[in-house]
Motif scaffolding. Structure first.
Motif, PDB file in Angstrom:
ATOM      1  N   PRO A  92       0.794  -1.228   0.000  1.00 29.58           N
ATOM      2  CA  PRO A  92       0.000   0.000   0.000  1.00 29.58           C
ATOM      3  C   PRO A  92       0.834   1.289   0.000  1.00 29.58           C
ATOM      4  CG  PRO A  92      -0.712  -1.467   1.756  1.00 29.58           C
ATOM      5  CD  PRO A  92       0.527  -2.050   1.164  1.00 29.58           C
ATOM      6  N   ILE A  93       2.135   1.187   0.323  1.00 29.41           N
ATOM      7  CA  ILE A  93       3.001   2.369   0.317  1.00 29.41           C
ATOM      8  C   ILE A  93       4.127   2.135  -0.678  1.00 29.41           C
ATOM      9  CG2 ILE A  93       4.489   3.891   1.643  1.00 29.41           C
ATOM     10  CD1 ILE A  93       3.086   2.983   4.173  1.00 29.41           C
ATOM     11  N   HIS A  94       4.219   3.038  -1.650  1.00 27.24           N
ATOM     12  CA  HIS A  94       5.336   2.990  -2.602  1.00 27.24           C
ATOM     13  C   HIS A  94       6.240   4.172  -2.274  1.00 27.24           C
ATOM     14  CE1 HIS A  94       7.664   2.452  -6.208  1.00 27.24           C
ATOM     15  NE2 HIS A  94       7.513   3.743  -6.452  1.00 27.24           N
ATOM     16  N   VAL A  95       7.478   3.876  -1.924  1.00 27.28           N
ATOM     17  CA  VAL A  95       8.433   4.919  -1.544  1.00 27.28           C
ATOM     18  C   VAL A  95       9.487   5.051  -2.632  1.00 27.28           C
ATOM     19  CG1 VAL A  95      10.132   5.662   0.176  1.00 27.28           C
ATOM     20  CG2 VAL A  95       8.080   4.426   0.912  1.00 27.28           C
ATOM     21  N   ARG A  96       9.695   6.283  -3.076  1.00 25.04           N
ATOM     22  CA  ARG A  96      10.744   6.586  -4.057  1.00 25.04           C
ATOM     23  C   ARG A  96      11.678   7.598  -3.418  1.00 25.04           C
ATOM     24  NH1 ARG A  96      11.096  10.804  -7.416  1.00 25.04           N
ATOM     25  NH2 ARG A  96      12.743  10.685  -8.932  1.00 25.04           N
ATOM     26  N   ILE A  97      12.959   7.277  -3.385  1.00 27.12           N
ATOM     27  CA  ILE A  97      13.945   8.163  -2.789  1.00 27.12           C
ATOM     28  C   ILE A  97      14.877   8.654  -3.884  1.00 27.12           C
ATOM     29  CG2 ILE A  97      15.863   8.348  -1.147  1.00 27.12           C
ATOM     30  CD1 ILE A  97      14.465   6.117   0.486  1.00 27.12           C
ATOM     31  N   SER A  98      14.944   9.974  -4.034  1.00 25.00           N
ATOM     32  CA  SER A  98      15.860  10.586  -4.990  1.00 25.00           C
ATOM     33  C   SER A  98      16.970  11.269  -4.203  1.00 25.00           C
ATOM     34  CB  SER A  98      15.136  11.617  -5.868  1.00 25.00           C
ATOM     35  OG  SER A  98      16.085  12.321  -6.647  1.00 25.00           O
ATOM     36  N   VAL A 151       9.422  10.566  -1.869  1.00 23.19           N
ATOM     37  CA  VAL A 151       8.011  10.619  -2.232  1.00 23.19           C
ATOM     38  C   VAL A 151       7.397   9.278  -1.841  1.00 23.19           C
ATOM     39  CG1 VAL A 151       6.320  10.862  -4.079  1.00 23.19           C
ATOM     40  CG2 VAL A 151       8.436  12.212  -4.144  1.00 23.19           C
ATOM     41  N   ALA A 152       6.384   9.331  -0.990  1.00 28.73           N
ATOM     42  CA  ALA A 152       5.661   8.133  -0.580  1.00 28.73           C
ATOM     43  C   ALA A 152       4.213   8.283  -1.028  1.00 28.73           C
ATOM     44  CB  ALA A 152       5.734   7.948   0.932  1.00 28.73           C
ATOM     45  N   VAL A 153       3.765   7.343  -1.851  1.00 30.97           N
ATOM     46  CA  VAL A 153       2.389   7.352  -2.332  1.00 30.97           C
ATOM     47  C   VAL A 153       1.684   6.163  -1.688  1.00 30.97           C
ATOM     48  CG1 VAL A 153       0.888   7.274  -4.348  1.00 30.97           C
ATOM     49  CG2 VAL A 153       3.118   8.416  -4.499  1.00 30.97           C
ATOM     50  N   CYS A 154       0.567   6.452  -1.030  1.00 34.27           N
ATOM     51  CA  CYS A 154      -0.143   5.437  -0.265  1.00 34.27           C
ATOM     52  C   CYS A 154      -1.517   5.174  -0.870  1.00 34.27           C
ATOM     53  CB  CYS A 154      -0.305   5.910   1.179  1.00 34.27           C
ATOM     54  SG  CYS A 154       1.227   6.479   1.932  1.00 34.27           S
ATOM     55  N   HIS A 155      -1.903   3.896  -0.878  1.00 36.81           N
ATOM     56  CA  HIS A 155      -3.216   3.479  -1.395  1.00 36.81           C
ATOM     57  C   HIS A 155      -3.826   2.474  -0.436  1.00 36.81           C
ATOM     58  CE1 HIS A 155      -2.573   5.299  -5.342  1.00 36.81           C
ATOM     59  NE2 HIS A 155      -1.335   4.864  -5.257  1.00 36.81           N
ATOM     60  N   GLY A 156      -5.128   2.486  -0.349  1.00 36.42           N
ATOM     61  CA  GLY A 156      -5.823   1.491   0.452  1.00 36.42           C
ATOM     62  C   GLY A 156      -5.690   1.753   1.940  1.00 36.42           C
ATOM     63  N   THR A 157      -5.819   0.691   2.720  1.00 37.09           N
ATOM     64  CA  THR A 157      -5.735   0.800   4.172  1.00 37.09           C
ATOM     65  C   THR A 157      -4.329   0.466   4.641  1.00 37.09           C
ATOM     66  OG1 THR A 157      -8.060   0.203   4.408  1.00 37.09           O
ATOM     67  CG2 THR A 157      -6.679  -0.040   6.362  1.00 37.09           C
ATOM     68  N   LEU A 158      -3.713   1.409   5.342  1.00 35.33           N
ATOM     69  CA  LEU A 158      -2.350   1.252   5.843  1.00 35.33           C
ATOM     70  C   LEU A 158      -2.381   0.818   7.291  1.00 35.33           C
ATOM     71  CD1 LEU A 158      -0.956   4.667   4.583  1.00 35.33           C
ATOM     72  CD2 LEU A 158      -0.869   2.478   3.399  1.00 35.33           C
ATOM     73  N   SER A 202      13.456   5.098   4.893  1.00 33.57           N
ATOM     74  CA  SER A 202      14.098   6.412   4.760  1.00 33.57           C
ATOM     75  C   SER A 202      15.355   6.494   5.611  1.00 33.57           C
ATOM     76  CB  SER A 202      13.137   7.530   5.162  1.00 33.57           C
ATOM     77  OG  SER A 202      12.130   7.678   4.213  1.00 33.57           O
ATOM     78  N   VAL A 203      15.284   5.979   6.825  1.00 33.50           N
ATOM     79  CA  VAL A 203      16.444   5.989   7.725  1.00 33.50           C
ATOM     80  C   VAL A 203      17.566   5.148   7.137  1.00 33.50           C
ATOM     81  CG1 VAL A 203      17.288   5.300  10.005  1.00 33.50           C
ATOM     82  CG2 VAL A 203      15.079   6.450   9.787  1.00 33.50           C
ATOM     83  N   GLU A 204      17.242   3.928   6.700  1.00 29.91           N
ATOM     84  CA  GLU A 204      18.253   3.018   6.159  1.00 29.91           C
ATOM     85  C   GLU A 204      18.913   3.562   4.889  1.00 29.91           C
ATOM     86  OE1 GLU A 204      16.096  -0.626   5.704  1.00 29.91           O
ATOM     87  OE2 GLU A 204      16.032  -0.987   7.865  1.00 29.91           O
ATOM     88  N   GLN A 205      18.172   4.325   4.108  1.00 29.60           N
ATOM     89  CA  GLN A 205      18.700   4.894   2.866  1.00 29.60           C
ATOM     90  C   GLN A 205      19.422   6.227   3.105  1.00 29.60           C
ATOM     91  OE1 GLN A 205      18.678   3.648  -0.352  1.00 29.60           O
ATOM     92  NE2 GLN A 205      18.020   1.760   0.624  1.00 29.60           N
ATOM     93  N   GLY A 206      19.503   6.660   4.356  1.00 32.76           N
ATOM     94  CA  GLY A 206      20.167   7.920   4.673  1.00 32.76           C
ATOM     95  C   GLY A 206      19.380   9.134   4.198  1.00 32.76           C
ATOM     96  N   ALA A 207      18.064   9.015   4.145  1.00 30.13           N
ATOM     97  CA  ALA A 207      17.224  10.079   3.598  1.00 30.13           C
ATOM     98  C   ALA A 207      16.354  10.767   4.650  1.00 30.13           C
ATOM     99  CB  ALA A 207      16.342   9.507   2.494  1.00 30.13           C
ATOM    100  N   LEU A 208      16.638  10.566   5.919  1.00 28.80           N
ATOM    101  CA  LEU A 208      15.801  11.151   6.963  1.00 28.80           C
ATOM    102  C   LEU A 208      15.796  12.671   6.895  1.00 28.80           C
ATOM    103  CD1 LEU A 208      14.006  10.069   9.215  1.00 28.80           C
ATOM    104  CD2 LEU A 208      15.911  10.348  10.781  1.00 28.80           C
ATOM    105  N   HIS A 209      16.906  13.269   6.467  1.00 29.30           N
ATOM    106  CA  HIS A 209      16.998  14.727   6.403  1.00 29.30           C
ATOM    107  C   HIS A 209      16.456  15.303   5.095  1.00 29.30           C
ATOM    108  CE1 HIS A 209      20.611  13.294   4.411  1.00 29.30           C
ATOM    109  NE2 HIS A 209      20.736  14.482   3.833  1.00 29.30           N
TER     110      HIS A 209
END
Length: 128
Positions: free
Chosen positions: A2-8, A15-22, A34-41
């Motif tokens: 239900p969550i598709h996360v794209r990290i640039s 960008v996190a796009v969510c569908h349905g019930t999370l 996000s934390v693991e990819q070093g993208a928290l900031h």
């Protein structure tokens, strides 16, 4: 998922796009990614216009507190939520949970406006 996360990394944007019930676990896993990819900031757009959650407000607030207390908690980037204009009260309440001096967090009904705001925030931070 239900969550598709794209990290640039180039744009410093998540960008996190969510569908349905999370579930709360799915939300937590997206934060962990996000934390693991070093993208928290990085700047974040979280589009929940086509989603809802079975997590209650107390559980969502626990997730915010968990992120605040993480070792990189002080480095979290601004967040723009995109919600359905007829819904989104939960997200608005969660955004109001932001503490003074904490990262900027705003709620939008337009992806374009959310991106515009993040670009403005990013430019201001670069000038410091």
């Amino acid at each position: 998922m239900p969550i598709h996360v794209r990290i640039s990394h180039h744009d410093r944007l998540v960008v996190a796009v969510c569908h349905g019930t999370l579930t709360a676990d799915e939300l937590l896993n997206a934060v962990r990614e996000s934390v693991e990819q070093g993208a928290l900031h990085y700047r974040k757009i979280i589009d929940v216009a086509a989603a809802n959650s079975d997590a209650d407000m107390e559980r969502l607030k626990q997730l915010v507190v968990l992120a605040r207390n993480s070792p990189q908690g002080g480095q979290r980037g601004p967040v723009a939520f995109v919600v359905d204009g007829k819904r989104g009260d939960t997200v608005r309440e969660l955004a109001a949970f932001t503490e003074e001096g904490e990262r900027p967090m705003r709620v939008f009904t337009s992806l374009h406006e959310a991106r515009k705001w993040l670009d403005e925030i990013f430019k201001v931070e670069l000038k410091r």
